[in-house]
Design a protein around this motif. Structure first.
Motif, mmCIF file in Angstrom:
data_model
loop_
_atom_site.group_PDB
_atom_site.id
_atom_site.type_symbol
_atom_site.label_atom_id
_atom_site.label_comp_id
_atom_site.label_asym_id
_atom_site.label_seq_id
_atom_site.Cartn_x
_atom_site.Cartn_y
_atom_site.Cartn_z
ATOM 1 N N ASN A 68 28.208 29.995 31.486
ATOM 2 C CA ASN A 68 28.270 28.611 31.659
ATOM 3 C C ASN A 68 30.045 28.358 31.929
ATOM 4 O O ASN A 68 30.463 27.487 32.648
ATOM 5 C CB ASN A 68 27.686 27.792 30.591
ATOM 6 N N LYS A 69 30.648 29.102 31.056
ATOM 7 C CA LYS A 69 32.086 28.849 31.097
ATOM 8 C C LYS A 69 32.917 29.902 31.930
ATOM 9 O O LYS A 69 34.081 29.759 32.023
ATOM 10 C CB LYS A 69 32.622 28.816 29.615
ATOM 11 N N THR A 70 32.146 30.468 32.795
ATOM 12 C CA THR A 70 32.771 31.576 33.698
ATOM 13 C C THR A 70 33.269 31.052 34.869
ATOM 14 O O THR A 70 32.345 30.448 35.484
ATOM 15 C CB THR A 70 31.839 32.794 34.090
ATOM 16 N N LYS A 71 34.386 31.114 35.245
ATOM 17 C CA LYS A 71 34.924 30.327 36.629
ATOM 18 C C LYS A 71 34.631 31.387 37.888
ATOM 19 O O LYS A 71 34.662 32.611 37.544
ATOM 20 C CB LYS A 71 36.441 29.945 36.456
ATOM 21 N N PRO A 72 34.274 30.745 38.934
ATOM 22 C CA PRO A 72 34.012 31.754 40.027
ATOM 23 C C PRO A 72 35.317 32.225 40.518
ATOM 24 O O PRO A 72 36.525 31.680 40.183
ATOM 25 C CB PRO A 72 33.454 30.791 40.904
ATOM 26 N N THR A 74 38.460 32.905 42.891
ATOM 27 C CA THR A 74 38.880 32.087 43.603
ATOM 28 C C THR A 74 39.637 32.904 44.968
ATOM 29 O O THR A 74 39.752 32.142 45.944
ATOM 30 C CB THR A 74 40.160 31.267 43.101
ATOM 31 N N GLU A 75 40.009 34.195 44.634
ATOM 32 C CA GLU A 75 40.688 34.960 45.708
ATOM 33 C C GLU A 75 39.544 36.099 46.105
ATOM 34 O O GLU A 75 38.600 36.264 45.456
ATOM 35 C CB GLU A 75 41.701 35.608 45.060
ATOM 36 N N LYS A 76 39.736 36.287 47.281
ATOM 37 C CA LYS A 76 38.810 37.243 48.129
ATOM 38 C C LYS A 76 38.878 38.499 47.368
ATOM 39 O O LYS A 76 40.181 39.111 47.178
ATOM 40 C CB LYS A 76 39.184 37.340 49.694
ATOM 41 N N PHE A 77 38.043 39.295 47.127
ATOM 42 C CA PHE A 77 38.033 40.462 46.292
ATOM 43 C C PHE A 77 38.579 41.552 47.524
ATOM 44 O O PHE A 77 38.471 41.678 48.615
ATOM 45 C CB PHE A 77 36.547 41.076 46.276
ATOM 46 N N LYS A 78 39.582 42.319 46.999
ATOM 47 C CA LYS A 78 40.658 43.048 47.718
ATOM 48 C C LYS A 78 40.046 44.742 47.508
ATOM 49 O O LYS A 78 40.170 45.294 46.354
ATOM 50 C CB LYS A 78 41.976 43.052 47.336
ATOM 51 N N ARG A 79 39.725 45.340 48.379
ATOM 52 C CA ARG A 79 39.318 46.579 48.194
ATOM 53 C C ARG A 79 40.414 47.570 47.982
ATOM 54 O O ARG A 79 41.456 47.059 48.375
ATOM 55 C CB ARG A 79 38.591 47.056 49.383
ATOM 56 N N PHE A 80 40.269 48.745 47.614
ATOM 57 C CA PHE A 80 41.276 49.720 47.348
ATOM 58 C C PHE A 80 42.061 49.968 48.712
ATOM 59 O O PHE A 80 40.952 50.518 49.882
ATOM 60 C CB PHE A 80 40.799 50.883 46.607
ATOM 61 N N THR A 81 43.209 49.989 48.773
ATOM 62 C CA THR A 81 44.021 50.477 50.047
ATOM 63 C C THR A 81 45.275 51.382 49.697
ATOM 64 O O THR A 81 45.609 51.144 48.664
ATOM 65 C CB THR A 81 44.565 49.195 50.724
ATOM 66 N N ILE A 82 45.362 52.212 50.748
ATOM 67 C CA ILE A 82 46.482 53.124 50.534
ATOM 68 C C ILE A 82 47.852 52.250 50.427
ATOM 69 O O ILE A 82 48.015 51.762 51.283
ATOM 70 C CB ILE A 82 46.324 54.231 51.590
ATOM 71 N N PRO A 83 48.595 52.680 49.388
ATOM 72 C CA PRO A 83 49.806 52.048 48.959
ATOM 73 C C PRO A 83 50.831 52.331 50.195
ATOM 74 O O PRO A 83 50.702 53.299 50.560
ATOM 75 C CB PRO A 83 50.371 52.656 47.672
ATOM 76 N N SER A 84 51.630 51.285 50.604
ATOM 77 C CA SER A 84 52.561 51.451 51.612
ATOM 78 C C SER A 84 53.965 51.468 51.162
ATOM 79 O O SER A 84 54.325 50.905 50.158
ATOM 80 C CB SER A 84 52.540 50.118 52.539
ATOM 81 N N PHE A 85 54.816 52.156 51.914
ATOM 82 C CA PHE A 85 56.364 52.375 51.468
ATOM 83 C C PHE A 85 57.136 51.307 52.021
ATOM 84 O O PHE A 85 58.266 51.412 52.042
ATOM 85 C CB PHE A 85 56.695 53.863 51.477
#
Length: 368
Positions: A68-72, A74-85
């Motif tokens: 009941n107290k859990t908030k939805p 707000t940000e889109k789920f970000k899948r794992f991406t290869i880190p950029s330099f």
């Protein structure tokens, strides 16, 4: 004696029994059938015994999870991406200043000015290599009551530095650097609008050289020292080139002021270059950004230092509103002022002077 006899009899009986079951012929060992098998047993309790007696003070409740107290999210789920330099900065800013008078006895003219700027940065860093690129675009107009529009700010600045270091501990790099500066539109010495003083690629400055750089870990401080840098000054406007503006060789004229040989459109110099950029927080929501360039030519005027020094103080009101104080100091001994002509002949070539510009404004800023 009787006990010993009984024990001995039992041992003999067991020995005979074993020999009677075990075949003496080794060939018959494979045909022996095992008469017993060990099977594991699993005990499964079907019905759980109920607790008959519950001590006083003990509460038996079933665990229950409530959302009941859990908030939805707000940000889109970000899948794992290869880190950029790569690090990137995109910034757009618009500053508007306005002064208006109505029945103001002390006097004054209504005025409005608008300045726009774009900044792009693309920086790469991985272990031994850094590659920093920056593009600044600025343009502004101002208008006063009873006068036409005037240019208030105009600049195109691009810099690129490729740096390499031997190890990941040192902050000193071997560097190659390129700088390019020019402007968008014509510039005049107002109120005179007939004779332009500058335009696109007149002047245009290109610095290209190699040296060493000290780059701090957070990239807030960058010192570049180049003992070998070529400076190219371009004046691609024919009228300005014929006048010898910005140090290029002027046109050769006859006694009637007719052009015999057109002026040159470029000037090449070889000299020593030092650049320094530094950005720091001087107070909460207040940053100081400093950009200094020093150059001296080996051949023509060694010891005369050309200076280009920009300093900006940004005061952040919130995410989108900023106040900016900016200054720009220039000195170039190839740019001369107060030229004197007598009967079409230059009697006094003029002298170099310190050029200074100051901007103050509050406007909108958006990073994307």
């Amino acid at each position: 004696m009787f006990r010993i006899t009984i024990v001995f009899t039992i041992i003999v009986f067991c020995y005979n029994a074993i020999n009677a079951q075990t075949p003496t012929n080794p060939q018959t060992l494979d045909s022996v059938v095992v008469d017993t098998t060990i099977v594991g047993t699993i005990l499964v309790r079907i019905n759980q015994e109920k607790i008959k007696y519950i001590p006083r003070g003990v509460k038996l409740t079933n665990p229950r999870i409530s959302f009941n107290k859990t908030k939805p999210r707000t940000e889109k789920f970000k899948r794992f991406t290869i880190p950029s330099f790569w690090d990137k900065i995109n910034s757009l800013g618009i500053t508007i200043n306005e002064v208006a008078f109505i029945n103001w006895r002390a006097g004054g003219n209504n005025a409005i000015s608008a300045l726009g700027n774009l900044k792009f940065e693309r920086n790469y860093k991985f272990r031994y290599v850094q590659w920093n690129n920056r593009l600044d675009l600025r343009y502004g107009l101002s208008s006063q009551e009873g006068e036409k529009l005037r240019k208030a700010d105009d600049a195109i600045r691009f810099s690129s530095t490729f740096a390499y270091r031997r190890d990941t501990i040192s902050n000193w790099y071997y560097s190659v650097k390129a700088n390019f500066n020019t402007q968008f539109a014509d510039g005049y010495k107002y109120p005179n609008r007939e004779k332009k003083k500058s335009t696109f690629m007149a002047p245009g400055y290109l610095f290209l050289g190699a040296g060493t750089s000290y780059i701090s870990e957070g990239k807030k401080f960058n010192l570049y020292i180049s003992p070998l840098t070529q400076k190219a000054t371009f004046v691609l406007d024919e009228d300005l080139a014929n006048e010898g503006a910005f140090g290029v060789k002027k046109a050769v004229r006859d006694t009637k002021d007719n052009i015999i040989k057109k002026g040159e459109t470029s000037l090449m110099e070889l000299g020593f270059l030092i650049t320094n950029t530094w950005k720091t927080n001087i107070y909460k929501n207040m940053t100081l950004d400093h950009d200094l360039t020093l150059y001296t030519d080996y051949i023509n005027s060694f010891g005369n230092i050309d200076i280009d020094w920009e300093m900006r103080i940004e005061m952040k009101v919130n995410q989108y509103v900023k106040a900016t104080i900016g200054t720009n100091l220039l000195y170039d001994d190839d740019v001369l002022f107060d030229e004197v002509k007598t009967d079409g002949v230059v009697t006094t070539p003029g002298t170099p002077k310190i050029q200074f510009k100051q901007l103050l404004g509050v406007g909108l800023s958006y990073d994307f």
